[in-house]
Design a protein around this motif. Structure first.
Motif, PDB file in Angstrom:
ATOM      1  N   GLU A 216      17.438  58.753  94.670  1.00  0.00           N
ATOM      2  CA  GLU A 216      17.489  57.532  93.850  1.00  0.00           C
ATOM      3  C   GLU A 216      17.493  57.927  92.383  1.00  0.00           C
ATOM      4  N   ALA A 217      18.108  57.060  91.567  1.00  0.00           N
ATOM      5  CA  ALA A 217      18.104  57.330  90.126  1.00  0.00           C
ATOM      6  C   ALA A 217      18.342  56.043  89.368  1.00  0.00           C
ATOM      7  N   THR A 218      17.775  55.973  88.189  1.00  0.00           N
ATOM      8  CA  THR A 218      18.096  54.861  87.295  1.00  0.00           C
ATOM      9  C   THR A 218      18.123  55.414  85.872  1.00  0.00           C
ATOM     10  N   VAL A 219      18.821  54.697  85.009  1.00  0.00           N
ATOM     11  CA  VAL A 219      19.034  55.172  83.639  1.00  0.00           C
ATOM     12  C   VAL A 219      18.653  54.056  82.675  1.00  0.00           C
TER      13      VAL A 219
ATOM     14  N   ALA B 187      17.250  59.607  82.133  1.00  0.00           N
ATOM     15  CA  ALA B 187      17.424  59.411  83.576  1.00  0.00           C
ATOM     16  C   ALA B 187      16.077  59.573  84.272  1.00  0.00           C
ATOM     17  N   PHE B 188      15.778  58.654  85.179  1.00  0.00           N
ATOM     18  CA  PHE B 188      14.581  58.745  86.019  1.00  0.00           C
ATOM     19  C   PHE B 188      15.077  59.052  87.429  1.00  0.00           C
TER      20      PHE B 188
ATOM     21  N   SER C 216       8.707  58.357  92.969  1.00  0.00           N
ATOM     22  CA  SER C 216       9.293  57.056  93.348  1.00  0.00           C
ATOM     23  C   SER C 216       9.628  56.277  92.089  1.00  0.00           C
ATOM     24  N   LEU C 217      10.380  55.195  92.266  1.00  0.00           N
ATOM     25  CA  LEU C 217      10.716  54.300  91.150  1.00  0.00           C
ATOM     26  C   LEU C 217      10.052  52.949  91.400  1.00  0.00           C
TER      27      LEU C 217
ATOM     28  N   GLN D  71       9.638  48.220  83.502  1.00  0.00           N
ATOM     29  CA  GLN D  71       8.351  48.886  83.733  1.00  0.00           C
ATOM     30  C   GLN D  71       8.423  50.361  83.323  1.00  0.00           C
ATOM     31  N   LEU D  72       9.557  50.980  83.627  1.00  0.00           N
ATOM     32  CA  LEU D  72       9.745  52.387  83.231  1.00  0.00           C
ATOM     33  C   LEU D  72       9.701  52.518  81.708  1.00  0.00           C
TER      34      LEU D  72
END
Length: 556
Positions: A481-484, A498-499, A535-536, A548-549
């Protein structure tokens, strides 16, 4: 005609571009299916089946219960429950007597609860014994007069109903409820109530059936007013899109919550409209999902990308028969191509990406399920739905392929925001709903979302859309998984961070990831910062909480 609406050429012959939507009380979906298929199972919950007739009887009783408590048509009733039979009964019962349903997330903390109950003016709340303490603490600061308490065990089969409280107490859960003084037992109220049929006539175009609060991405959440006509139209639009569904025979896997508008439409309303069996899963547990697919053979599985990611990466997936699944509509977040391909190879079914928002009941676009589709797009507008892309500042329509704000129009578009005339006026203009999403349309009429207007990262003067970078990250074999997101940067204003969550047993360094991205992205889009995480943070429906990040980031 198809010049103005190029997407119509991709409608399969089974899907009519326009349809006549019934104008009546939304609760008629249940009444009509119960008359046609009284003994068919409507709900399956942890080993117990409830027939359409049983759900109808309980819903009539709940409608009479509300009337006895003094609830009037137009009054708001909050339902703060996970996916369980009591939630479905309370939903249809409220609609039958003319009340307005307020779906309330069971994860809400006291502050969020107080805001939603006060803003909606709800006088009744239906909740779980597990959540009773939290509701009682918030109650004094809200207009709530009546608290109706149900329990998971209310609809469990024997001996689960006896063992459940014992197990919960062992786990440290508080199930004690002090009844009296405006606190009632759901089960007892229903037993004492009349089962006489009741379903008030409504002006479907004007009367609100549901107050659905948006996630509050821009501060406090707003109540979206969805009418009976809005929700009936969207249930028919999504059902017509899935034209191979067989009346009275489909089994819907209810893993996304019905208190979210996506679950409400594509699970609850669509299942009841087609007299299907809704398999209620109170919380997403991948082992439970796999066992359910194996034993109950669901045919339809709407979800969020994170659910399909969890499934295809699970060590047991090869030992489970997942071939019953025919149709999956993915919503709430972008669906990575690799996930789609692996899921379809596993199940033999179709997994398509769709698009919608709370303000449109929610579905406006989807890829054709059994026709020509374009991977990586949200598909084409549903029947009776128009869409266009405009320049966010001038409102001028953008040429094909150019990025602008996506606007939609159709029978599923909300009446407005509850008690917020100004915000309604700026969001809906000439019938067009301004989505706040940036997208483009190609020459075939397929739409793509590049990102939320507010998630746009502006780094060194360049416009950067997180989704494009996320797609590249997802292609890496070590990444699960990834988010930016854009984080503050003294030199560039913002920079890309990037997370990343790695697959079990995999390793990856920041340097290796940078090289991977440099081969696939313009230099200014390459993440300058990387954070590897276990985890995210996500919403109940599986949407990654970027906010939240970023809040965690600002505290560091």
């Amino acid at each position: 005609m198809s010049g103005a609406k190029p997407w119509l050429q991709h409608y399969t012959e089974e899907v009519a571009p326009t349809f006549h939507y019934p104008k009546h009380n939304l609760a008629r979906l249940l009444i009509d299916s119960a008359h046609l298929f009284p003994n068919r199972p409507a709900l399956y919950f942890m080993g117990k089946k409830l027939s359409y007739l049983e759900v109808l009887d309980a819903s009539y009783r709940f409608a009479h219960t509300l009337k006895q408590l003094g609830v009037q048509p137009g009054d708001r009733v909050s339902i703060m429950l996970p996916n369980c039979p009591s939630a479905i009964v309370a939903y249809f019962g409220t609609l039958m007597m003319g009340g307005i349903v307020v779906m309330t997330n069971p994860l809400y903390v006291e502050r969020e609860l107080v805001h939603q109950l006060s803003d909606s003016g709800a006088t009744v709340i239906v909740t779980l014994d597990l959540l009773f303490d939290r509701v009682q603490k918030a109650k004094a600061k809200t207009p709530i007069q009546h608290v109706i308490v149900t329990s998971i065990k209310d609809y469990l089969p024997f001996p689960k109903n006896v063992l459940y409280p014992i197990k919960m107490k062992k786990d440290g859960a508080k199930l004690d409820v002090s009844y009296g003084e405006g606190v009632y037992s759901f089960k007892k109220l229903l037993r004492a109530a009349s089962p006489a049929p009741v379903c008030v006539d409504v002006d479907a175009d004007d009367e609100v059936a549901l107050l659905q609060y948006t996630g509050g991405t821009t501060g406090l959440s707003k109540g979206v007013m969805l009418t009976h006509a809005n929700l009936i139209a969207n249930a028919h639009q999504t059902s017509n899109w899935c034209y191979r569904l067989r009346m009275g025979e489909e089994r819907f896997l209810g893993a996304i919550p019905c208190f979210h508008v996506f679950g409400l439409t594509v699970l609850l309303n669509q299942s009841v409209l087609g007299a299907g069996m809704l398999i209620l899963i109170p919380k997403f547990d991948i082992d439970l999902i796999l066992d359910t697919i194996n034993t109950l053979k669901p045919t339809i599985f709407p979800g969020a990308p994170t659910m399909y990611i969890a499934l295809i990466n699970h060590k047991r997936v090869k030992q489970v028969d997942v071939s019953s699944i025919n149709v999956c509509v993915s919503g709430s977040a972008p669906l990575p191509l690799e996930v789609q391909e692996r899921f379809e190879a596993l199940t033999g079914g179709r997994l398509i990406e769709g698009y919608g928002l709370t303000e449109s009941s929610p579905v406006t676009h989807a890829n054709p399920i059994w026709g020509f589709r374009k991977i990586g797009t949200i598909g084409i507008p549903l029947p009776d739905t128009e869409a266009k892309v405009v320049d966010a500042s001038s409102g001028e329509e953008m040429p094909v392929g150019e990025i602008g704000e996506l606007l939609v129009k159709g029978p599923q578009v909300m009446k407005g925001y509850w008690q917020k005339e100004q915000e309604t006026a700026s969001t809906i203009q000439d019938g067009w709903l301004y989505t706040g999403d940036m997208g483009r349309m190609d020459s075939d009429g397929f739409f793509s979302i590049v990102d939320r207007k507010k998630d746009l990262i502006i780094a060194g003067g360049y416009n950067i859309y997180p989704r494009e970078i996320e797609e590249v990250l997802f292609e890496h074999p070590a990444i699960q998984e990834a988010t930016v997101a854009g984080v503050p940067d003294e030199y560039r204003g913002e920079t890309v961070k990037a997370f990343v969550v790695l697959k079990t047993g995999m390793s990856l360094t920041e340097k290796e990831l940078e090289l991977w991205c440099r081969e696939r992205l313009a230099a200014y889009k390459v993440p300058r910062k990387v954070e590897f995480r276990q985890s995210l943070p996500k919403t109940m429906i599986g949407k990654v909480l970027r906010r939240q990040l970023l809040e965690e980031e600002s505290k560091d």
